[in-house]
Design a protein around this motif. Structure first.
Motif, short mmCIF file in Angstrom:
data_model
loop_
_atom_site.label_atom_id
_atom_site.label_comp_id
_atom_site.label_asym_id
_atom_site.label_seq_id
_atom_site.Cartn_x
_atom_site.Cartn_y
_atom_site.Cartn_z
N ASN A 126 9.26 -1.76 -2.26
CA ASN A 126 7.99 -1.93 -2.97
C ASN A 126 7.62 -0.59 -3.60
N GLU A 157 -2.31 -5.94 -5.07
CA GLU A 157 -1.32 -5.05 -5.65
C GLU A 157 -1.95 -3.80 -6.26
N TYR A 198 1.23 -1.62 -7.13
CA TYR A 198 2.49 -1.95 -6.46
C TYR A 198 3.09 -3.21 -7.08
N GLU A 199 4.38 -3.36 -6.92
CA GLU A 199 5.06 -4.56 -7.43
C GLU A 199 4.75 -5.78 -6.57
N GLN A 200 4.53 -5.57 -5.28
CA GLN A 200 4.26 -6.66 -4.35
C GLN A 200 2.98 -6.36 -3.57
#
Length: 420
Positions: free
Chosen positions: A212, A183, A153-155
């Protein structure tokens, strides 16, 4: 008199040689009321300076005959209070159910409740086997096969949110674990379609969260055949571990002890797996790793008890084998309590703070630790006792060909000379 004046020890003990015995009176009040710990010497002789001084003075002033009479009288003197206190201690120890052994140590009678504990162990083992046979194990994806995907995930993201997003899109019974950071995650799913491209598209849509996005880096499809091979290899690993433990303890200690150790390890493994079968807890490779770790921990605790049992059989005499095992368990009880306490603290920390990935691993460890501590105390010790464990199993016997022969000569002439 010249000898007495030049002796500093006599001057220190008798500063007043005109009959003042104030120091002797004070010394006599400091005499020991209990036996010496090492058991050497007599309290009347070694711990009473008054008797020592009087023996020396009588030897110088009254001659050798008087000194010998005084020393003989002092050596046969017995303190009635000391004898009464020892008898009271022995009676109190027997009333408590223990015995008074080395170093006046009270022994906890563990083996008195041996039969009830044996029945409890038999009940738990039979119940666990029935639960495994009837309910079966709730095998995880490692044994049944399925889909494994690496997600990034990006965040940072929560595991609960990912599981809920997968369930909303039709992917039920998903297992989500962190891979080092919040992440990166590992997602495990039950068996899906063999179309990898369509599966990637569906997972990407299901894993998308508000603000996200998720990226799937790798997707692995585990077939049922691979899961069966892993299951069989796991069973073989457990059997091989138990057989190896049997051989090690038999070579290191004694066969009777090795049989007790292996049966206790079998008890720990079966009870732990039986609890998972009874309540339907998921059983995967992490739980299997916990069971194998429990075998090593329980054997370590059992080896400590066995080493003390062997030492006490060689060192302590005059007590029964049951009392020897009670003495060994009493001496190792403090170490057992400290070990189980520290390990349980770590297990409870993993259970409540380790997240979803370590939860069932911690549950298996918690159950096995309780069973392993109990089995090391009773099963591993009571089975060798019932097999006839005794001191003869630990002492080295001299072979008949190496024993010395006692040869006596009977000369008839010697009897003739005695008669003359």
């Amino acid at each position: 008199m010249a000898i007495e004046n030049n002796n500093p020890l006599e001057q220190q003990k008798n500063p007043d040689q005109n009959g003042s015995n104030g120091d002797a009176t004070n010394a006599s009040t400091r005499r020991r009321k209990k036996p010496r710990r090492d058991g050497k010497g007599s309290n009347t002789k070694t711990n009473n300076p008054t008797t020592t001084k009087s023996g020396k003075s009588s030897g110088r002033r009254g001659g050798k005959g008087q000194a010998g009479t005084d020393n003989q009288a002092l050596s046969t003197a017995v303190d009635p209070n000391l004898a009464a206190s020892d008898a009271a201690d022995d009676a109190a120890a027997m009333a408590e159910g223990g015995i008074k052994a080395v170093g006046n140590q009270r022994i906890i009678p563990f083996m008195k409740i041996e039969k009830p504990m044996a029945l409890l162990s038999l009940f738990m083992v039979i119940g666990s086997i029935i639960a495994i046979a009837v309910n079966g194990l709730n095998l995880g994806l490692d044994f049944t096969g399925g889909v494994s995907a690496d997600i990034r995930y990006e965040q940072p993201v929560e595991q609960v949110a990912v599981v809920q997003a997968l369930a909303d899109n039709g992917f039920d019974d998903a297992v989500v674990q962190y891979l080092g950071t919040r992440e990166e995650l590992l997602v495990r799913l039950p068996p899906q379609s063999d179309n990898v491209d369509g599966l990637n598209t569906d997972l990407t849509q299901a894993l998308a969260l508000p603000n996200n996005t998720a990226t799937i880096s790798n997707v692995n499809i585990i077939g049922s055949q691979v899961g069966n091979e892993i299951y069989l290899n796991s069973v073989m690993a457990l059997v091989l571990a138990l057989v190896s433990m049997l051989g090690y303890v038999a070579l290191r200690f004694q066969f009777k002890l090795s049989l007790g150790a292996v049966l206790s390890l079998f008890h720990d493994a079966v009870v732990t797996i039986g609890v998972f079968a009874l309540f339907g807890f998921p059983f995967d490779l992490t739980v299997l790793a916990a069971v194998l770790a429990l075998i090593g921990y329980s054997l370590n605790d059992t080896i400590v008890v066995y080493d003390r049992i062997r030492e006490n059989f060689r060192r302590v005499r005059g007590i029964t084998p049951e009392q020897t095992i009670d003495l060994s368990l009493t001496e190792t009880l403090r170490r057992t309590i400290m070990t189980i306490s520290t390990v349980l603290l770590v297990v409870l920390a993993m259970l409540f703070l380790g997240g979803e990935g370590l939860y069932w691993f911690s549950v298996a460890l918690f159950i096995g630790l309780l069973a392993g501590t109990y089995s090391s105390t009773y099963i591993a010790s009571s089975i060798p006792l019932r097999m006839g464990l005794s001191r003869d199993d630990f002492i080295v016997k001299v072979k008949p060909e190496f024993e010395e022969e006692i040869v006596t000569f009977n000369d008839p002439k010697m009897f003739e000379q005695d008669n003359v």
